[in-house]
Design a protein around this motif. Structure first.
Motif, PDB file in Angstrom:
ATOM      1  N   ARG A 236      18.729   0.363   6.894  1.00  0.00           N
ATOM      2  CA  ARG A 236      18.694   1.794   6.599  1.00  0.00           C
ATOM      3  C   ARG A 236      17.239   2.244   6.520  1.00  0.00           C
ATOM      4  O   ARG A 236      16.470   1.758   5.687  1.00  0.00           O
ATOM      5  N   VAL A 237      16.825   3.139   7.403  1.00  0.00           N
ATOM      6  CA  VAL A 237      15.451   3.639   7.450  1.00  0.00           C
ATOM      7  C   VAL A 237      15.351   4.897   6.605  1.00  0.00           C
ATOM      8  O   VAL A 237      16.115   5.860   6.792  1.00  0.00           O
ATOM      9  N   GLY A 238      14.424   4.872   5.648  1.00  0.00           N
ATOM     10  CA  GLY A 238      14.264   6.012   4.736  1.00  0.00           C
ATOM     11  C   GLY A 238      13.323   7.051   5.286  1.00  0.00           C
ATOM     12  O   GLY A 238      12.214   7.240   4.767  1.00  0.00           O
ATOM     13  N   GLY A 239      13.752   7.739   6.319  1.00  0.00           N
ATOM     14  CA  GLY A 239      12.896   8.755   6.913  1.00  0.00           C
ATOM     15  C   GLY A 239      13.295  10.172   6.557  1.00  0.00           C
ATOM     16  O   GLY A 239      12.589  11.119   6.890  1.00  0.00           O
ATOM     17  N   PRO A 258       8.391   4.066   4.033  1.00  0.00           N
ATOM     18  CA  PRO A 258       6.954   4.072   3.756  1.00  0.00           C
ATOM     19  C   PRO A 258       6.683   3.978   2.255  1.00  0.00           C
ATOM     20  O   PRO A 258       7.441   4.528   1.441  1.00  0.00           O
ATOM     21  N   GLY A 259       5.609   3.296   1.890  1.00  0.00           N
ATOM     22  CA  GLY A 259       5.317   3.069   0.485  1.00  0.00           C
ATOM     23  C   GLY A 259       4.978   4.317  -0.300  1.00  0.00           C
ATOM     24  O   GLY A 259       4.925   4.276  -1.536  1.00  0.00           O
ATOM     25  N   ASP A 287       3.601   0.384   6.052  1.00  0.00           N
ATOM     26  CA  ASP A 287       2.319   1.066   6.278  1.00  0.00           C
ATOM     27  C   ASP A 287       1.238   0.633   5.301  1.00  0.00           C
ATOM     28  O   ASP A 287       0.200   1.297   5.186  1.00  0.00           O
ATOM     29  N   GLY A 288       1.450  -0.458   4.579  1.00  0.00           N
ATOM     30  CA  GLY A 288       0.442  -0.930   3.631  1.00  0.00           C
ATOM     31  C   GLY A 288       0.216   0.008   2.474  1.00  0.00           C
ATOM     32  O   GLY A 288      -0.807  -0.095   1.781  1.00  0.00           O
ATOM     33  N   LEU A 289       1.162   0.912   2.231  1.00  0.00           N
ATOM     34  CA  LEU A 289       0.994   1.909   1.177  1.00  0.00           C
ATOM     35  C   LEU A 289       1.606   1.414  -0.129  1.00  0.00           C
ATOM     36  O   LEU A 289       2.725   0.895  -0.155  1.00  0.00           O
ATOM     37  N   ARG A 290       0.876   1.574  -1.208  1.00  0.00           N
ATOM     38  CA  ARG A 290       1.331   1.134  -2.520  1.00  0.00           C
ATOM     39  C   ARG A 290       1.793   2.352  -3.322  1.00  0.00           C
ATOM     40  O   ARG A 290       1.075   3.357  -3.392  1.00  0.00           O
ATOM     41  N   PRO A 291       2.980   2.294  -3.941  1.00  0.00           N
ATOM     42  CA  PRO A 291       3.458   3.430  -4.739  1.00  0.00           C
ATOM     43  C   PRO A 291       2.564   3.696  -5.942  1.00  0.00           C
ATOM     44  O   PRO A 291       1.745   2.853  -6.341  1.00  0.00           O
ATOM     45  N   ALA A 292       2.743   4.866  -6.544  1.00  0.00           N
ATOM     46  CA  ALA A 292       1.976   5.232  -7.733  1.00  0.00           C
ATOM     47  C   ALA A 292       2.283   4.276  -8.884  1.00  0.00           C
ATOM     48  O   ALA A 292       3.361   3.668  -8.932  1.00  0.00           O
ATOM     49  N   LEU A 313       6.435   2.039   9.899  1.00  0.00           N
ATOM     50  CA  LEU A 313       7.878   2.138   9.685  1.00  0.00           C
ATOM     51  C   LEU A 313       8.659   1.721  10.924  1.00  0.00           C
ATOM     52  O   LEU A 313       9.591   0.902  10.853  1.00  0.00           O
ATOM     53  N   TYR A 314       8.287   2.255  12.081  1.00  0.00           N
ATOM     54  CA  TYR A 314       9.027   1.972  13.314  1.00  0.00           C
ATOM     55  C   TYR A 314       8.942   0.487  13.684  1.00  0.00           C
ATOM     56  O   TYR A 314       9.950  -0.145  14.000  1.00  0.00           O
TER      57      TYR A 314
END
Length: 689
Positions: A236-239, A258-259, A287-292, A313-314
Motif C-alpha cells: 500500500r503506497v501512502g501517496g 515518504p518519511g 526518501d531518507g526523510l526522518r519524521p518529527a 517512494l516509486y
C-alpha cells in the motif's frame, strides 16, 4: 538401498527449499547422525549460505554435519567439462569426510538462479552422478496449467536420464490447489515408475513477509515492534491524504510512505491501536526523510516494525513488489506451513523405504519434540485452549494449525482475540473461537454441571456463573465429547486448570489416583519424573498407582519404562517410615504389574548412574538404567525436577496429568510458545488412546 540423496531443481523458481526442509525433517527423526551438504552455496565465501544457516540452527547440526562447498559464481558455472575435475574432486572429498561422521547425508543442489541456469543444471547433474546418489527432482508448477506441468515433469525425467542420474522421486511443487488431481494424473503418465508427489501452492509459504522485504532491500529497522515474521497481504503506497488512505488500508498491508508524510504515518499508528480498525504489517519510510521528534516518540510504541530507506517512494515500491518469499528468512510460522503441507502431501514412509537408515540410539530433545508433532498429526484430535486471549496461546495456535497438528478451539472474546492476532501479524484462519459468555451451549453446560454436582449443593444459577470460567467451559467441552482434550495454565494457576477435571472428568475408577509426570529431556536420553505437581504425600497404595501410571505414560511416548522407586535409602541399607512406604509401594507394583521392571527403595544416584549401581545393586535390571523415577512425596519431586532443570540444563516438559478419563493438561505461567505447542501435541497424543 542408499544412505544419501541429492535434491535438485529442474528449473528456476521450483521451491526446492520446501522439499529440502521436508526431507531433512523426516530424516532427522529417523537417523542418529544426519548430514547436510550444499556443494554450490549461495553467496560469497565471506557470507553464510542462508539455507545452510537455517538447517544448521533448526536441527542443531555441528560443523562436521553441515557443510558448504563453493560459492556459486559465473566462473564456477562457466567451467567447461574438461575443467570440472578439481571441483568434483573437492566435492567428493567433503562428502567422503562427512560420510564418516554421518549416518545419512542430504545433498542440496543449487537453485538455478545464476546467470546460466542451463549450465548450472548440468553441473548439479554431474555432481549427483559422481557422488553416486539418487536424485529427488523438484519441478515448479507456479503459473502452469496441469498439462504444462506434466510436460515439465516429462522434460525433467528425460533430462536427468540423459545426464545418467538415478531418479528416485519427483515433486511437482507450487501447483494451483484446484489443479492437484489433474497434475497427479499427468504425473502418473510422465513419471511412471518414479515416486511422485504434488504439493500445492500455500499462501503461508509463497506470500512474502516483512522479513523477506527487509532482507531483500537491506532496510534499517528504526522503531516499533521487532516482530518481522508477518505475512504481507498487499503493498500500500501512502501517496494520498490520510482520510482516503485509511479507506483502502487493510490488516497485513505493508505501507510505503515518504518519511515526511506525518498524516499518513499517524493514521497507520492510530489504526493499529484501535480495536476495530486494521493494523499494517509494517511501514517503510522513504526518501531518507526522518519524521518529527514527536512523531518518532509515537513510532517507538508502534505495534508493527518501522523501517527507513534512502530510495524514493516509486523505487522502493517497485523493489518491494518484486521480492520473493524465502523459507530461510521465515521463522516458526513459515517453517510450520512448509512442514505442514509436506506431511499432508508426501508419503514419508514410502520415500524413506528407499533409504538404508540406521535407527538412532539417543533420544535428543529436538528428536523427541519432532516425534511428538508427527505422532499427534498422524491421528488428528481436537484440543481446546482455554486462554485464547493470551498472546502466547494465539501464536502457538497459528503454528499448530499450520503444521496440521490438531484441530483447535480458542476460548475468549472473538473481537479481542482477532485484534490481538491482527496487531501481531498472526493468522488464525482455520482456528475456531468460542466466547463462553455468548456461547449457545453455555446453558446446556450449566445444566450438566449442576446435575453432576447436585450432591455438593450446586444450583443452576451458580452453575451458569461457573461456566463463564474458560477452564470449566473447556473441560465441559471435553466431558461432553465436543473436544478431545484441553490445555490451560499459561495465565492461571495449576489449581484453576485441574479443579474442573477433578470435579467431573475424574478417572475410569473412583479410586484412581490423579497424578502427573514431567518429561525431563537430557542431551542423550529422556527420563520421566512422577509425581511432581499433584499429590502432596501419597500413601504406599497411591505411590504404586503413580508408578504404574507413569510407566504407562513413558511407554506411550516411546520411553522404555524401568521404574525406580526413590528413597534416601537403597535396598536394605536403611529404615524409617518413608523407606517402608516406598518398599511397600514397590511390592504393590510388582504384584499389580509383573511385566514392569521396578526397583525400590533406591537412591537417585544408584537409579541413573551405572557406576554407583554396580556397587550398590549389581544384580538389578533397573539400577543405573532407570527411566521412570517415582518420588516419595510432592516436596521431593517438585524440588528435584526444578533443581535438575535449572542446574543440569535439562528441558522439563509438563506437568502431564495422568489418571483422568480424558486428557486435561496444565501449563506453567512461564511457558514459551514452544512449550505450549509441545503440551498441546502431548494432549492430542493422549487423546488418541
Amino acid at each position: 538401498m542408499v544412505n544419501g540423496l541429492y535434491i535438485a531443481s529442474a528449473a528456476p523458481g521450483a521451491g526446492k527449499s520446501l522439499v529440502v526442509l521436508g526431507i531433512v525433517d523426516a530424516l532427522h527423526r529417523h537417523v542418529g547422525r544426519l548430514g547436510v551438504f550444499r556443494p554450490l552455496i549461495d553467496g560469497s565465501e565471506n557470507r553464510r549460505d542462508p539455507v545452510l544457516s537455517l538447517l544448521r540452527r533448526r536441527y542443531q547440526l555441528g560443523a562436521r554435519q553441515c557443510r558448504g562447498g563453493f560459492p556459486l559464481t559465473a566462473a564456477v558455472t562457466g567451467l567447461v567439462p574438461g575443467d570440472q575435475g578439481e571441483l568434483l574432486t573437492a566435492a567428493l572429498g567433503i562428502y567422503g569426510r562427512m560420510s564418516r561422521a554421518c549416518d545419512a547425508i542430504v545433498v542440496d543442489g543449487s537453485d538455478l538462479r545464476g546467470p546460466d541456469p542451463g549450465r548450472e543444471f548440468e553441473l548439479n547433474c554431474l555432481l549427483a552422478s559422481n557422488l553416486g546418489l539418487p536424485v529427488v527432482a523438484v519441478v515448479g508448477g507456479a503459473g502452469l496449467s496441469p498439462r504444462q506441468t506434466g510436460q515439465a515433469v516429462t522434460a525433467a525425467v528425460r533430462q536427468f536420464g540423459a545426464a545418467r542420474c538415478s531418479l528416485l522421486g519427483i515433486v511437482a511443487n507450487r501447483v494451483r490447489p484446484e489443479d492437484e488431481s489433474q497434475v497427479e494424473a499427468e504425473m502418473g503418465v510422465s513419471a511412471a515408475g518414479v515416486l511422485s508427489y504434488v504439493i500445492p501452492e500455500v499462501p503461508g509459504i509463497s506470500t512474502p513477509t516483512v522479513a523477506d522485504v527487509a532482507s531483500s532491500l537491506h532496510l534499517r529497522s528504526m522503531w516499533g515492534s521487532n516482530e518481522w515474521d508477518r505475512d504481507i497481504r498487499q503493498l500500500r503506497v501512502g501517496g494520498m491524504n490520510a482520510d482516503d488512505f485509511l479507506v483502502t488500508l487493510a490488516s497485513g498491508d505493508l505501507v510505503v510512505v515518504p518519511g515526511d508524510r506525518t498524516d499518513v504515518i499517524l493514521a497507520c499508528v492510530a489504526s493499529a491501536l484501535s480495536p476495530d480498525l486494521p493494523s499494517p504489517a509494517g511501514i517503510i519510510l522513504t526518501d531518507g526523510l526522518r519524521p518529527a521528534p514527536n512523531v518518532v516518540k509515537l513510532l517507538e510504541r508502534a505495534p508493527f516494525p518501522v523501517f527507513t530507506g534512502k530510495a524514493d517512494l516509486y523505487s522502493t515500491a517497485k523493489r518491494v513488489s518484486t521480492v520473493r518469499s524465502e523459507i530461510h528468512t521465515g521463522e516458526s510460522r513459515k517453517l510450520a506451513a512448509a512442514l505442514g503441507i509436506w506431511s499432508r502431501k508426501v508419503d514419508e514412509a514410502e520415500l524413506l523405504e528407499q533409504l538404508a537408515l540406521p535407527r538412532p540410539t539417543a533420544v535428543t530433545p529436538l528428536r523427541f519434540f519432532n516425534d511428538l508433532i508427527e505422532r499427534a498429526r498422524h491421528h488428528k484430535r481436537h484440543v481446546v485452549l482455554a486462554e485464547g486471549e493470551e498472546l502466547r496461546i494465539v501464536r502457538a495456535a497459528e503454528i499448530l494449525r499450520r503444521r496440521d497438528v490438531c484441530d483447535l478451539t480458542l476460548l475468549g472474546k472473538a473481537a479481542t482475540i482477532n485484534q490481538l492476532a491482527a496487531v501481531h501479524g498472526v493468522d488464525l484462519g482455520g482456528v475456531h473461537i468460542i466466547d463462553p459468555a455468548a456461547a449457545p451451549d453455555r446453558e446446556r453446560f450449566a445444566r450438566e454441571y449442576c446435575r453432576l454436582r447436585t450432591h455438593k449443593g450446586m444450583i443452576l444459577e451458580r452453575a451458569r456463573e461457573i461456566m463463564l470460567d474458560p477452564a470449566y467451559f473447556g473441560t465441559m467441552m471435553v466431558h461432553l465429547g465436543m473436544a478431545d482434550g484441553m490445555v490451560s495454565g499459561a495465565a492461571h494457576t495449576t489449581a484453576n486448570t485441574i479443579r474442573p477435571a477433578l470435579e467431573f472428568i475424574k478417572g475410569h475408577d473412583p479410586h484412581d489416583v490423579i497424578s502427573s509426570v514431567f518429561f525431563m529431556l537430557f542431551p542423550d536420553r529422556v527420563l520421566v519424573y512422577g509425581d511432581c505437581a499433584v499429590v502432596p504425600d501419597p500413601t504406599a497404595g497411591q505411590l504404586a498407582q503413580i508408578a504404574v501410571a507413569s510407566a504407562d505414560t513413558a511407554a506411550r511416548f516411546g520411553v522404555q519404562p524401568r521404574i525406580a522407586m526413590l528413597s534416601y535409602s537403597t535396598g536394605q541399607s536403611g529404615a524409617g517410615t518413608s523407606v517402608e512406604k516406598v518398599r511397600q509401594a514397590t511390592e504393590l507394583v510388582k504384584a499389580a504389574r509383573p511385566d514392569l521392571p521396578v526397583e525400590g527403595p533406591i537412591q537417585y544416584d544408584a537409579a541413573v548412574d551405572a557406576g554407583v549401581a554396580s556397587a550398590k545393586l549389581p544384580s538389578s535390571v533397573v539400577a543405573g538404567k532407570a527411566t521412570v523415577l517415582v518420588f516419595p512425596d510432592l516436596n521431593t519431586g517438585n524440588n528435584t525436577y526444578k533443581a535438575v532443570e535449572h542446574s543440569a540444563g535439562a528441558v522439563a516438559v509438563g506437568p502431564i496429568l495422568q489418571g483422568l478419563r480424558k486428557p486435561i493438561n496444565d501449563l506453567s505461567r512461564g511457558s514459551s510458545v514452544e512449550d505450549i505447542i509441545n503440551t498441546v501435541a502431548i494432549t492430542a497424543i493422549q487423546a488418541q488412546r
